[in-house]
Design an enzyme around this catalytic site. Sequence first.
Site, PDB file in Angstrom:
ATOM      1  N   LYS A   1      -6.859  -5.216  -3.324  1.00  0.00           N
ATOM      2  CA  LYS A   1      -7.649  -5.670  -2.160  1.00  0.00           C
ATOM      3  C   LYS A   1      -8.608  -4.564  -1.729  1.00  0.00           C
ATOM      4  CE  LYS A   1      -3.988  -4.220   1.027  1.00  0.00           C
ATOM      5  NZ  LYS A   1      -4.687  -3.194   1.796  1.00  0.00           N
TER       6      LYS A   1
ATOM      7  N   ASP B   1       0.779  -1.248   0.000  1.00  0.00           N
ATOM      8  CA  ASP B   1       0.000   0.000   0.000  1.00  0.00           C
ATOM      9  C   ASP B   1       0.809   1.296   0.000  1.00  0.00           C
ATOM     10  OD1 ASP B   1      -1.899  -1.956   0.274  1.00  0.00           O
ATOM     11  OD2 ASP B   1      -2.944  -1.060   1.964  1.00  0.00           O
TER      12      ASP B   1
ATOM     13  N   CYS C   1      -2.218  -2.566   7.600  1.00  0.00           N
ATOM     14  CA  CYS C   1      -2.109  -3.491   6.457  1.00  0.00           C
ATOM     15  C   CYS C   1      -0.819  -4.305   6.475  1.00  0.00           C
ATOM     16  CB  CYS C   1      -2.286  -2.720   5.158  1.00  0.00           C
ATOM     17  SG  CYS C   1      -3.998  -2.138   4.986  1.00  0.00           S
TER      18      CYS C   1
HETATM   19  C1  VGL Z   1      -4.635   1.032   5.902  1.00  0.00           C
HETATM   20  C2  VGL Z   1      -5.965   2.086   7.433  1.00  0.00           C
HETATM   21  C3  VGL Z   1      -7.034   1.975   6.603  1.00  0.00           C
HETATM   22  C4  VGL Z   1      -3.284   0.521   5.539  1.00  0.00           C
HETATM   23  C5  VGL Z   1      -5.701   0.899   5.061  1.00  0.00           C
HETATM   24  O1  VGL Z   1      -2.946   0.450   4.323  1.00  0.00           O
HETATM   25  O2  VGL Z   1      -2.527   0.169   6.472  1.00  0.00           O
HETATM   26  N1  VGL Z   1      -4.775   1.613   7.084  1.00  0.00           N
HETATM   27  N2  VGL Z   1      -6.899   1.375   5.430  1.00  0.00           N
END
Ligand code: VGL
Length: 199
Positions: free
Chosen positions: A97, A11, A141
């Site tokens: 995802k 991410d 994540c």
């Molecule tokens: C994430 C919070 C909400 C992440 C994703 O990528 O860690 N954190 N959505």
Amino acid sequence: MSRNSALIIVDVQNDFCPGGALPVTNGDTVVPVLNRYITLFEAAGLPVFATRDWHPEKTRHFKKFGGRWPEHCIQGSAGAAFHKDLNLPLNTAVVTKGDRPDEEGYSGFQGRTDSGRPLSLALKDSGIEHIYVAGLATDYCVKETVLDGLGEGFKVTVLEDAVLGVDMEPGDSKRAIEEMVERGAEAATFEKIQALMAD
Ligand code: VGL
């Protein structure tokens, strides 16, 4: 370094970097470190996977629809794009995802490659046994990806110098790393991986 290893970058998207919708403080500072890891893995002929949060406009992941988070990483938006300075190899396997309205999608193991293969199978198809995980955010994540990877039977190393967390509560990221290690992950930094690659 074993031939059965892969790098998983979690991410590293604009919305999780400064200026984005759900920024991790200094989140973009992982990018140059990740680029060094990418160079190492590429030089060794090892595959790189990059996960991305890829939410529909309406999802129970967002506050607006009963979830926890502001809107972020909406499918096709600039915020959902990978950070422009992240040097992903051309043959990077992108893992998508969180793309269903009922799915939180924290873990990369909830994601699928462009050909629709769940991450776990994509790794196993390539004979991968050991994953090296880095990116954003340590306490969400990255943590969920590491824990699921262990649960799927992979050896897992978290790259401590290439992760950063949200820290909703101070210390969350530190505790997340501790939990990963307690559950069987190894924590390592660049020098160690570089030395392994040289073996
Ligand atoms: C994430 C919070 C909400 C992440 C994703 O990528 O860690 N954190 N959505």
